[in-house]
Design a protein around this motif. Structure first.
Motif, PDB file in Angstrom:
ATOM      1  N   THR A   1      33.781 107.500 -32.493  1.00 17.48           N
ATOM      2  CA  THR A   1      34.633 107.143 -31.158  1.00 17.48           C
ATOM      3  C   THR A   1      34.918 108.214 -30.173  1.00 17.48           C
ATOM      4  O   THR A   1      35.170 109.414 -30.850  1.00 17.48           O
ATOM      5  CB  THR A   1      36.070 106.650 -31.898  1.00 17.48           C
ATOM      6  OG1 THR A   1      35.832 105.546 -32.627  1.00 17.48           O
ATOM      7  CG2 THR A   1      36.860 106.095 -30.687  1.00 17.48           C
ATOM      8  N   LEU A   2      34.697 108.074 -28.891  1.00 18.25           N
ATOM      9  CA  LEU A   2      35.064 108.850 -27.830  1.00 18.25           C
ATOM     10  C   LEU A   2      36.489 108.665 -27.481  1.00 18.25           C
ATOM     11  O   LEU A   2      36.672 107.503 -27.319  1.00 18.25           O
ATOM     12  CB  LEU A   2      33.894 108.843 -26.723  1.00 18.25           C
ATOM     13  CG  LEU A   2      32.555 109.043 -26.925  1.00 18.25           C
ATOM     14  CD1 LEU A   2      31.615 108.645 -25.685  1.00 18.25           C
ATOM     15  CD2 LEU A   2      32.170 110.292 -27.099  1.00 18.25           C
ATOM     16  N   LYS A   3      36.964 109.732 -26.855  1.00 23.78           N
ATOM     17  CA  LYS A   3      38.376 109.710 -26.031  1.00 23.78           C
ATOM     18  C   LYS A   3      38.221 110.974 -24.969  1.00 23.78           C
ATOM     19  O   LYS A   3      37.474 111.960 -25.183  1.00 23.78           O
ATOM     20  CB  LYS A   3      39.620 110.269 -27.225  1.00 23.78           C
ATOM     21  CG  LYS A   3      40.112 109.186 -28.252  1.00 23.78           C
ATOM     22  CD  LYS A   3      41.045 109.400 -28.586  1.00 23.78           C
ATOM     23  CE  LYS A   3      41.737 108.272 -29.290  1.00 23.78           C
ATOM     24  NZ  LYS A   3      43.208 108.422 -29.485  1.00 23.78           N
ATOM     25  N   ALA A   4      38.894 110.614 -23.910  1.00 28.29           N
ATOM     26  CA  ALA A   4      38.944 111.368 -22.833  1.00 28.29           C
ATOM     27  C   ALA A   4      40.290 111.463 -22.264  1.00 28.29           C
ATOM     28  O   ALA A   4      41.219 110.570 -22.467  1.00 28.29           O
ATOM     29  CB  ALA A   4      38.037 110.614 -21.844  1.00 28.29           C
ATOM     30  N   PHE A   5      40.644 112.829 -21.886  1.00 37.18           N
ATOM     31  CA  PHE A   5      42.108 113.232 -21.450  1.00 37.18           C
ATOM     32  C   PHE A   5      41.969 113.947 -20.022  1.00 37.18           C
ATOM     33  O   PHE A   5      41.021 114.767 -19.924  1.00 37.18           O
ATOM     34  CB  PHE A   5      42.758 113.702 -22.361  1.00 37.18           C
ATOM     35  CG  PHE A   5      43.173 113.161 -23.690  1.00 37.18           C
ATOM     36  CD1 PHE A   5      44.257 112.443 -23.845  1.00 37.18           C
ATOM     37  CD2 PHE A   5      42.158 113.276 -24.789  1.00 37.18           C
ATOM     38  CE1 PHE A   5      44.314 111.577 -25.005  1.00 37.18           C
ATOM     39  CE2 PHE A   5      42.285 112.598 -25.849  1.00 37.18           C
ATOM     40  CZ  PHE A   5      43.660 111.720 -26.019  1.00 37.18           C
ATOM     41  N   SER A   6      43.067 113.804 -19.292  1.00 39.69           N
ATOM     42  CA  SER A   6      43.069 114.430 -17.851  1.00 39.69           C
ATOM     43  C   SER A   6      43.420 115.887 -18.479  1.00 39.69           C
ATOM     44  O   SER A   6      43.948 116.121 -19.426  1.00 39.69           O
ATOM     45  CB  SER A   6      44.252 114.040 -16.997  1.00 39.69           C
ATOM     46  OG  SER A   6      44.516 114.962 -16.220  1.00 39.69           O
ATOM     47  N   THR A   7      42.908 116.981 -18.154  1.00 39.91           N
ATOM     48  CA  THR A   7      43.280 118.241 -18.387  1.00 39.91           C
ATOM     49  C   THR A   7      43.839 118.906 -17.100  1.00 39.91           C
ATOM     50  O   THR A   7      43.994 120.226 -16.878  1.00 39.91           O
ATOM     51  CB  THR A   7      41.889 118.978 -18.528  1.00 39.91           C
ATOM     52  OG1 THR A   7      41.004 119.016 -17.317  1.00 39.91           O
ATOM     53  CG2 THR A   7      41.193 118.600 -19.774  1.00 39.91           C
ATOM     54  N   VAL A   8      45.022 118.150 -16.631  1.00 37.69           N
ATOM     55  CA  VAL A   8      45.813 118.770 -15.581  1.00 37.69           C
ATOM     56  C   VAL A   8      47.137 118.700 -16.432  1.00 37.69           C
ATOM     57  O   VAL A   8      47.745 117.764 -16.929  1.00 37.69           O
ATOM     58  CB  VAL A   8      46.132 117.691 -14.490  1.00 37.69           C
ATOM     59  CG1 VAL A   8      47.267 118.179 -13.495  1.00 37.69           C
ATOM     60  CG2 VAL A   8      44.910 117.688 -13.386  1.00 37.69           C
ATOM     61  N   CYS A   9      47.691 120.079 -16.730  1.00 38.77           N
ATOM     62  CA  CYS A   9      48.638 120.221 -17.452  1.00 38.77           C
ATOM     63  C   CYS A   9      49.944 119.164 -17.209  1.00 38.77           C
ATOM     64  O   CYS A   9      50.438 119.262 -16.094  1.00 38.77           O
ATOM     65  CB  CYS A   9      49.042 121.778 -17.431  1.00 38.77           C
ATOM     66  SG  CYS A   9      50.657 122.131 -18.468  1.00 38.77           S
ATOM     67  N   THR A  10      50.536 118.789 -17.992  1.00 32.39           N
ATOM     68  CA  THR A  10      51.747 117.921 -17.981  1.00 32.39           C
ATOM     69  C   THR A  10      53.063 118.826 -17.491  1.00 32.39           C
ATOM     70  O   THR A  10      53.899 118.414 -17.252  1.00 32.39           O
ATOM     71  CB  THR A  10      52.122 116.955 -19.004  1.00 32.39           C
ATOM     72  OG1 THR A  10      52.182 117.774 -20.163  1.00 32.39           O
ATOM     73  CG2 THR A  10      50.852 115.993 -19.276  1.00 32.39           C
ATOM     74  N   HIS A  11      53.111 120.030 -17.838  1.00 29.47           N
ATOM     75  CA  HIS A  11      53.934 120.993 -17.393  1.00 29.47           C
ATOM     76  C   HIS A  11      54.212 121.480 -16.105  1.00 29.47           C
ATOM     77  O   HIS A  11      55.388 121.174 -15.475  1.00 29.47           O
ATOM     78  CB  HIS A  11      54.043 122.257 -18.307  1.00 29.47           C
ATOM     79  CG  HIS A  11      55.211 123.270 -18.128  1.00 29.47           C
ATOM     80  ND1 HIS A  11      54.974 124.388 -17.359  1.00 29.47           N
ATOM     81  CD2 HIS A  11      56.642 123.215 -18.145  1.00 29.47           C
ATOM     82  CE1 HIS A  11      56.029 125.000 -17.236  1.00 29.47           C
ATOM     83  NE2 HIS A  11      57.021 124.332 -17.743  1.00 29.47           N
ATOM     84  N   GLY A  12      53.046 122.014 -15.455  1.00 28.07           N
ATOM     85  CA  GLY A  12      52.908 122.482 -14.287  1.00 28.07           C
ATOM     86  C   GLY A  12      52.073 121.934 -13.380  1.00 28.07           C
ATOM     87  O   GLY A  12      52.056 122.401 -12.074  1.00 28.07           O
ATOM     88  N   GLY A  13      51.273 121.168 -13.834  1.00 30.09           N
ATOM     89  CA  GLY A  13      50.389 120.584 -12.918  1.00 30.09           C
ATOM     90  C   GLY A  13      49.233 121.423 -12.816  1.00 30.09           C
ATOM     91  O   GLY A  13      48.248 121.055 -11.728  1.00 30.09           O
ATOM     92  N   CYS A  14      48.862 122.548 -13.410  1.00 30.61           N
ATOM     93  CA  CYS A  14      47.713 123.340 -13.368  1.00 30.61           C
ATOM     94  C   CYS A  14      46.566 123.014 -14.314  1.00 30.61           C
ATOM     95  O   CYS A  14      46.782 122.321 -15.070  1.00 30.61           O
ATOM     96  CB  CYS A  14      48.107 124.796 -13.959  1.00 30.61           C
ATOM     97  SG  CYS A  14      49.328 125.688 -13.311  1.00 30.61           S
ATOM     98  N   PRO A  15      45.280 123.280 -13.536  1.00 32.86           N
ATOM     99  CA  PRO A  15      44.088 122.822 -14.061  1.00 32.86           C
ATOM    100  C   PRO A  15      43.970 123.635 -15.553  1.00 32.86           C
ATOM    101  O   PRO A  15      43.996 124.989 -15.698  1.00 32.86           O
ATOM    102  CB  PRO A  15      42.962 123.357 -13.297  1.00 32.86           C
ATOM    103  CG  PRO A  15      43.809 124.325 -12.638  1.00 32.86           C
ATOM    104  CD  PRO A  15      45.127 124.016 -12.233  1.00 32.86           C
ATOM    105  N   ILE A  16      43.572 123.074 -16.759  1.00 36.91           N
ATOM    106  CA  ILE A  16      43.441 123.742 -17.796  1.00 36.91           C
ATOM    107  C   ILE A  16      41.997 123.877 -18.015  1.00 36.91           C
ATOM    108  O   ILE A  16      41.095 123.172 -17.792  1.00 36.91           O
ATOM    109  CB  ILE A  16      43.884 122.766 -19.055  1.00 36.91           C
ATOM    110  CG1 ILE A  16      45.295 122.146 -19.138  1.00 36.91           C
ATOM    111  CG2 ILE A  16      43.325 123.250 -20.502  1.00 36.91           C
ATOM    112  CD1 ILE A  16      45.893 121.254 -20.000  1.00 36.91           C
TER     113      ILE A  16
END
Length: 142
Positions: free
Chosen positions: A76-91
């Motif tokens: 099974t594939l899963k995808a997530f945004s990699t914009v940090c939920t703390h400061g909005g920085c790109p991970i």
């Protein structure tokens, strides 16, 4: 006005000296804005490459779209945004299945989106994802 104390000159000057420093501290941890703020995640389906790039039990980071895709043991594939939920920085760092944000040190599980280390307290945003003709497609309406 009797009964109402006035601030001394020293108190006023001390407050004026501390205010800019406090503002910098707040700005450093605020979401968005600034040079390190991430662009948004996909607003339409995007092709993230060959499905074979995501190994079973592993994850693949797509810096250009701010998305991480993982595959469970059952495929099974899963995808997530990699914009940090703390400061909005790109991970921009993935080691094994752990995502690390360079801005403030938050860590996330690329398989679940869950926070592994603060200061973030909110999980990554899950995105729709599918495999189509051997390609990984993620984003809204995927």
């Amino acid at each position: 006005m009797p009964g109402r104390p006035f601030a001394s000159r020293r108190t006023v000057l001390r407050g004026a000296a501390v205010a800019p420093v406090a503002g910098l501290g707040l700005a450093a941890c605020s979401p968005g804005g600034g040079a390190r703020a991430a662009s948004t995640t996909p607003t339409a389906p995007v092709d993230l490459g060959a499905e074979s790039e995501v190994s079973e039990g592993g994850a693949h980071l797509h810096l250009d779209h701010n998305v991480v895709v993982s595959r469970s043991a059952d495929g099974t594939l899963k995808a997530f945004s990699t914009v940090c939920t703390h400061g909005g920085c790109p991970i921009s760092e993935l080691e094994g299945t752990t995502l690390s944000c360079a801005c403030h040190g938050s860590r996330f599980d690329a398989r679940t989106g869950e926070v592994l280390r603060s200061p973030a307290t909110v999980a990554l945003i899950e995105l729709p994802v599918r495999a189509e003709n051997g390609r990984v497609i993620a984003g809204p309406r995927a």
